[in-house]
Design an enzyme around this catalytic site. Structure first.
Site, PDB file in Angstrom:
ATOM      1  N   SER A  20       0.850  -1.194   0.000  1.00 28.42           N
ATOM      2  CA  SER A  20       0.000   0.000   0.000  1.00 28.42           C
ATOM      3  C   SER A  20       0.887   1.246   0.000  1.00 28.42           C
ATOM      4  O   SER A  20       2.106   1.156   0.138  1.00 28.42           O
ATOM      5  CB  SER A  20      -0.920  -0.016   1.218  1.00 28.42           C
ATOM      6  OG  SER A  20      -0.145   0.037   2.374  1.00 28.42           O
ATOM      7  N   GLY A  25      -4.277   6.539  -5.255  1.00 23.31           N
ATOM      8  CA  GLY A  25      -5.217   7.670  -5.299  1.00 23.31           C
ATOM      9  C   GLY A  25      -4.839   8.628  -6.421  1.00 23.31           C
ATOM     10  O   GLY A  25      -5.705   9.098  -7.169  1.00 23.31           O
ATOM     11  N   GLU A 164     -11.928   3.003  -6.677  1.00 17.31           N
ATOM     12  CA  GLU A 164     -10.626   2.600  -6.143  1.00 17.31           C
ATOM     13  C   GLU A 164     -10.832   1.753  -4.901  1.00 17.31           C
ATOM     14  O   GLU A 164     -11.570   2.143  -3.992  1.00 17.31           O
ATOM     15  CB  GLU A 164      -9.801   3.848  -5.787  1.00 17.31           C
ATOM     16  CG  GLU A 164      -8.453   3.485  -5.183  1.00 17.31           C
ATOM     17  CD  GLU A 164      -7.669   4.678  -4.643  1.00 17.31           C
ATOM     18  OE1 GLU A 164      -7.955   5.832  -5.011  1.00 17.31           O
ATOM     19  OE2 GLU A 164      -6.751   4.428  -3.837  1.00 17.31           O
ATOM     20  N   LYS A 212       9.095  -9.231 -10.796  1.00 16.24           N
ATOM     21  CA  LYS A 212       8.547 -10.390 -10.059  1.00 16.24           C
ATOM     22  C   LYS A 212       7.417 -10.019  -9.086  1.00 16.24           C
ATOM     23  O   LYS A 212       6.368 -10.681  -9.074  1.00 16.24           O
ATOM     24  CB  LYS A 212       9.684 -11.128  -9.336  1.00 16.24           C
ATOM     25  CG  LYS A 212       9.290 -12.473  -8.755  1.00 16.24           C
ATOM     26  CD  LYS A 212       8.931 -13.497  -9.823  1.00 16.24           C
ATOM     27  CE  LYS A 212      10.177 -14.189 -10.351  1.00 16.24           C
ATOM     28  NZ  LYS A 212       9.905 -15.039 -11.519  1.00 16.24           N
ATOM     29  N   PRO A 213       7.576  -8.948  -8.246  1.00 17.47           N
ATOM     30  CA  PRO A 213       6.463  -8.639  -7.334  1.00 17.47           C
ATOM     31  C   PRO A 213       5.156  -8.388  -8.095  1.00 17.47           C
ATOM     32  O   PRO A 213       4.090  -8.825  -7.657  1.00 17.47           O
ATOM     33  CB  PRO A 213       6.933  -7.366  -6.619  1.00 17.47           C
ATOM     34  CG  PRO A 213       8.415  -7.365  -6.752  1.00 17.47           C
ATOM     35  CD  PRO A 213       8.723  -8.045  -8.054  1.00 17.47           C
ATOM     36  N   GLY A 380      -5.983  19.624  15.458  1.00 27.76           N
ATOM     37  CA  GLY A 380      -5.681  18.463  16.303  1.00 27.76           C
ATOM     38  C   GLY A 380      -6.662  18.281  17.439  1.00 27.76           C
ATOM     39  O   GLY A 380      -7.593  19.068  17.617  1.00 27.76           O
ATOM     40  N   CYS A 407      -8.198  25.734  12.988  1.00 27.97           N
ATOM     41  CA  CYS A 407      -9.044  25.029  13.946  1.00 27.97           C
ATOM     42  C   CYS A 407      -8.400  24.961  15.337  1.00 27.97           C
ATOM     43  O   CYS A 407      -8.383  25.967  16.027  1.00 27.97           O
ATOM     44  CB  CYS A 407      -9.416  23.653  13.396  1.00 27.97           C
ATOM     45  SG  CYS A 407     -10.917  23.032  14.154  1.00 27.97           S
ATOM     46  N   HIS A 535     -11.573  25.197   7.803  1.00 26.57           N
ATOM     47  CA  HIS A 535     -10.422  24.590   7.109  1.00 26.57           C
ATOM     48  C   HIS A 535     -10.420  24.965   5.623  1.00 26.57           C
ATOM     49  O   HIS A 535     -10.910  24.188   4.792  1.00 26.57           O
ATOM     50  CB  HIS A 535     -10.508  23.064   7.199  1.00 26.57           C
ATOM     51  CG  HIS A 535     -10.389  22.508   8.569  1.00 26.57           C
ATOM     52  ND1 HIS A 535      -9.240  21.938   9.045  1.00 26.57           N
ATOM     53  CD2 HIS A 535     -11.296  22.423   9.581  1.00 26.57           C
ATOM     54  CE1 HIS A 535      -9.431  21.509  10.286  1.00 26.57           C
ATOM     55  NE2 HIS A 535     -10.675  21.797  10.642  1.00 26.57           N
ATOM     56  N   GLU A 537      -8.192  24.767   3.565  1.00 28.47           N
ATOM     57  CA  GLU A 537      -7.326  23.879   2.761  1.00 28.47           C
ATOM     58  C   GLU A 537      -8.116  22.851   1.955  1.00 28.47           C
ATOM     59  O   GLU A 537      -7.667  22.391   0.914  1.00 28.47           O
ATOM     60  CB  GLU A 537      -6.281  23.165   3.636  1.00 28.47           C
ATOM     61  CG  GLU A 537      -6.804  22.237   4.720  1.00 28.47           C
ATOM     62  CD  GLU A 537      -7.133  22.952   6.030  1.00 28.47           C
ATOM     63  OE1 GLU A 537      -7.176  24.197   6.046  1.00 28.47           O
ATOM     64  OE2 GLU A 537      -7.344  22.256   7.049  1.00 28.47           O
TER      65      GLU A 537
HETATM   66  N1  GLN Z   1     -10.061  19.646  19.103  1.00 29.73           N
HETATM   67  C1  GLN Z   1     -10.648  20.856  18.645  1.00 29.73           C
HETATM   68  C2  GLN Z   1     -12.166  20.811  18.642  1.00 29.73           C
HETATM   69  O1  GLN Z   1     -12.747  19.769  18.720  1.00 29.73           O
HETATM   70  C3  GLN Z   1     -10.124  21.235  17.276  1.00 29.73           C
HETATM   71  C4  GLN Z   1     -10.500  20.285  16.185  1.00 29.73           C
HETATM   72  C5  GLN Z   1      -9.697  20.447  14.926  1.00 29.73           C
HETATM   73  O2  GLN Z   1      -8.579  20.957  14.925  1.00 29.73           O
HETATM   74  N2  GLN Z   1     -10.207  19.957  13.823  1.00 29.73           N
HETATM   75  O3  GLN Z   1     -12.809  21.831  18.553  1.00 29.73           O
END
Ligand code: GLN
Length: 564
Positions: A20, A25, A164, A212-213, A380, A407, A535, A537
C-alpha cells in the site's frame, strides 16, 4: 441491477498490488483527469475495507488526514425503515487528491467502508430483508456493495465511475469487494476495465528493475477470478522496455497496456504522462466510449492543465513554513494543508519547504522556528503537545512571524493571546484542562448533549459572515463565504473585552446566528496573524489556491524579503 438500458455508465476498477502507499489515489485521479480531457462526466468512489463506519474516529497517524466534504450525508443503513441515521462528512484523504485533480466535490456516500456495508446487511436482516434465507457474504453482501455502486452511477448520470479499492490485493478484508467487481465485470461486459497499480522496484545489486512482485500480485488477482486490463507500474524511473514486455507476458495484456508511473517532481503531471503513453485512447476503446473531442490540443482543459504544470515547474524560490504539531509520524497527516500551502506558493513563484515540528516536552520551540518565514499551527485533538503549540503562537506574536492557525491552531492562538496580553494565567481550552480558571475555549452549545464519538462534531460546510476591514475580508473580498468545519469546541467571546480589543484581538467572522466565532486575527499593520475555526485547505485547488492561504504566503514572502 435489472434496469440496465437506462444505465450506460462505465466502471473502471483500480486495485493495488505489492504494497500500500504507492499512490493509487493519484493514479485514480489521473485516469479521471484523462477522461475529463475528453469531456466525459466522471466521478470516483473509494472503498475502504476497514470496519469503521467512516474514518472520523481514526488517529491521523494510523490512516493519514481525515478529509471533510461540503455536504453532511445522513446515512441510513436500511433505507425506508425506522433505523437510525449516521452523519457522515469525514472521509478518506484520497478524496482530497480526487478533488484537487478533478475539481469535483464528491458526496460522502462515495466513500464506502466495510462498516457501512455490514451495518446494512445486519440491520437489514433484522428488518426482514432476507426473510427465509441464510444471509451470506456471497450473494447478499456482494449485492449490497453492487447496489451502492449502481445507485451512484444512476443517480449522477455518469459516463464513467472510477472505483478505487483501498489496501492491497490479497488482503482478506478487501476480497469481498473484489468479488463484487468480478460480478459487475460479468454483468456488464464491454463496460468495465480493471486497472492494477503495482510497485516495480529497482534492484541496486543487479542494476535492474524487477517485475517479479508485479507478477505475483497479478497471480493473486487471477486466483480471485480477475484479470487486469491495464497495469500501471509505480517505479523511480520509467519502466524499461524489457520490463514492460515481461509484465505484459505474465498478465495476458498487450505491452501498450503496461503503463509507466515514475517519480515526478510535480505530481499533477501524471495525467499528461498517461496521455503520452496512450492510456486515454486505450481505455476509451476498451470500455467502448466514443471520444467526445477530436484532438488533445484543442481541448481547453488539457492546455489549461499544461499551463498550470508550468507554474509549478517554474516556481524556483523557496519559502520555509514551520508546522508545529503532533501527528508527524506519517507524512500524510496534514496533506490538504501541505498542498494548499504549495498551491498558494507556486502561484507566487515559490516552492514550499515545510518544516514539520513533531512537538515533545523537550522541543525548543523558539530554536526550531527561528529559520521559518511563517508558522502554520495545525489542527488536532487532545492534550499532547499543546503547550508547545501555545508557545509557537506566542513566538509568532513576539517575533511578528506571519501566522495561520487552523481550527485547533486558531483555538490555541486565542489561548496564547489571553495568557500573554490579558494576563489570564492558566487560560486554556476545556478540552485540555476542564478545571482551567479561564475556559477561553469551550464546548459548542450543540455539543453539550453529545455522547457518541463518530460523526458527532460540527461538520461540513457552513456559511461564514465576514467582517469588513479585516485581513480575512481582504483575502476573500466577500461578505459571505462557505468553508468546511470539524470541531466540538469554540472561541468564547466573553473574554474579548475592551482591553483585548485594544491589544489587537479582532473577531473577523461569525456564523449566521452571530453566536459562533469562526475566525480571529490581530489588528496590526506590521503583523499578519489569523486563526480560522474552519479549514480553507479542503477547497484549495492546484489551479485556484485558497485565498486565505494565498495571503498568508504573501505575508511570509514579504517578511522574508524584509529579513534579508
Ligand atoms: N479539538 C478541537 C475541537 O474539537 C479542534 C479540532 C480540529 O482541529 N479539527 O474543537
Amino acid at each position: 441491477m435489472t434496469d440496465e438500458r437506462k444505465n450506460e455508465t462505465r466502471f473502471i476498477f483500480v486495485t493495488g498490488g505489492v504494497m500500500s502507499g504507492i499512490g493509487k489515489g493519484v493514479v485514480t485521479a489521473s485516469i479521471g483527469k484523462v477522461l475529463q480531457f475528453r469531456s466525459f462526466n466522471i466521478s470516483v468512489v473509494k472503498i475502504d475495507p476497514y470496519l469503521n463506519v467512516d474514518p472520523g474516529t481514526l488517529n491521523p497517524v494510523e490512516h493519514g488526514e481525515c478529509f471533510i466534504t461540503e455536504d453532511v450525508w445522513e446515512f441510513k443503513p436500511v433505507p425506508d425503515s425506522d433505523e437510525r441515521i449516521y452523519k457522515i462528512s469525514e472521509i478518506d484523504q484520497d478524496f482530497g487528491t480526487y478533488s484537487r485533480f478533478l475539481g469535483l466535490d464528491m458526496h460522502p456516500s462515495h466513500n464506502i467502508t466495510s462498516g457501512q456495508i455490514y451495518l446494512t446487511t445486519i440491520l437489514g436482516e433484522r428488518k426482514g430483508r432476507f426473510l427465509g434465507k441464510t444471509v451470506q457474504i456471497i450473494p447478499h453482501v456482494t449485492t449490497i456493495i453492487k447496489e451502492r455502486l449502481i445507485e451512484i452511477s444512476r443517480c449522477e448520470n455518469l459516463d464513467v465511475l472510477l472505483i478505487e479499492c483501498g489496501g492491497t490485493v490479497g488482503d482478506l478484508e478487501s476480497s469481498i469487494f473484489l468479488e463484487a467487481f468480478r460480478q459487475i465485470k460479468i454483468e456488464y461486459p464491454n463496460r468495465t476495465a480493471l486497472v492494477h497499480v503495482t510497485l516495480v522496484p529497482y534492484s541496486q545489486a543487479v542494476g535492474q528493475q524487477k517485475s517479479k512482485p508485479s507478477q505475483h500480485s497479478v497471480k493473486m488477482l487471477q486466483s480471485l477470478g480477475l484479470n487486469p486490463d491495464i497495469i500501471i507500474g509505480r517505479s523511480e524511473k520509467p519502466l524499461a522496455d524489457d520490463i514492460k514486455q515481461k509484465i505484459s507476458l505474465y498478465s495476458n495484456i498487450p505491452e501498450t497496456a503496461v503503463i509507466s508511473n515514475p517519480d515526478l517532481k510535480v505530481v499533477y503531471e501524471l495525467p499528461l504522462l498517461f496521455e503520452e503513453q496512450g492510456l486515454g485512447d486505450y481505455l476509451c476503446e476498451m470500455i467502448d466510449l466514443k471520444a467526445k473531442l477530436v484532438s488533445y490540443n484543442e481541448v481547453t482543459n488539457y492546455s489549461e492543465w499544461v499551463k498550470m504544470i508550468n507554474i509549478y515547474k517554474s516556481a524556483n524560490k523557496t519559502i520555509t513554513i514551520g508546522m508545529p504539531g503532533k501527528y508527524f509520524n506519517i507524512s500524510d497527516s496534514y496533506i490538504s494543508i501541505n498542498d494548499a500551502l504549495e498551491h498558494a506558493a507556486a502561484h507566487q513563484g515559490y516552492k514550499t519547504e515545510l518544516k514539520m515540528i513533531n512537538l515533545s516536552e523537550d522541543t525548543n520551540v523558539g530554536e526550531e522556528l527561528s529559520d521559518c518565514d511563517g508558522i502554520l499551527l495545525t489542527p488536532g485533538f487532545g492534550e499532547r503537545a499543546v503547550e508547545g503549540m501555545i508557545q509557537s503562537a506566542e513566538y509568532a506574536m513576539d517575533k511578528k512571524v506571519p501566522f495561520l492557525g487552523i481550527c485547533f491552531g486558531a483555538q490555541l492562538f486565542y489561548v496564547a493571546f489571553c495568557r500573554k496580553y490579558l494576563g489570564l494565567k492558566g487560560a486554556n481550552s476545556t478540552e485540555i484542562d476542564p478545571d482551567t480558571p479561564y475556559p477561553v475555549i469551550d464546548l459548542l452549545e450543540s455539543q453539550k448533549v453529545v455522547i457518541e464519538k463518530g460523526g458527532s462534531m460540527r461538520l461540513g460546510a457552513h456559511k461564514i459572515i465576514v467582517e469588513k476591514h479585516t485581513k480575512l475580508y481582504k483575502a476573500y473580498n466577500q461578505k459571505e463565504i462557505k468553508e468546511r468545519f470539524r470541531h466540538r469546541y469554540h472561541i468564547q467571546e466573553r473574554f474579548i473585552t475592551e482591553e483585548a480589543k485594544q491589544k489587537g484581538m479582532v473577531v473577523s467572522s461569525r456564523d449566521e446566528t452571530g453566536k459562533i466565532i469562526n475566525s480571529i486575527e490581530l489588528n496590526r499593520e506590521d503583523h499578519w496573524m489569523v486563526g480560522t475555526q474552519f479549514h480553507p485547505e479542503f477547497k484549495s485547488r492546484p489551479y485556484a489556491p485558497s485565498k486565505l492561504y494565498f495571503d498568508f504566503i504573501k505575508a511570509c514572502i514579504t517578511k522574508k524579503a524584509g529579513n534579508n
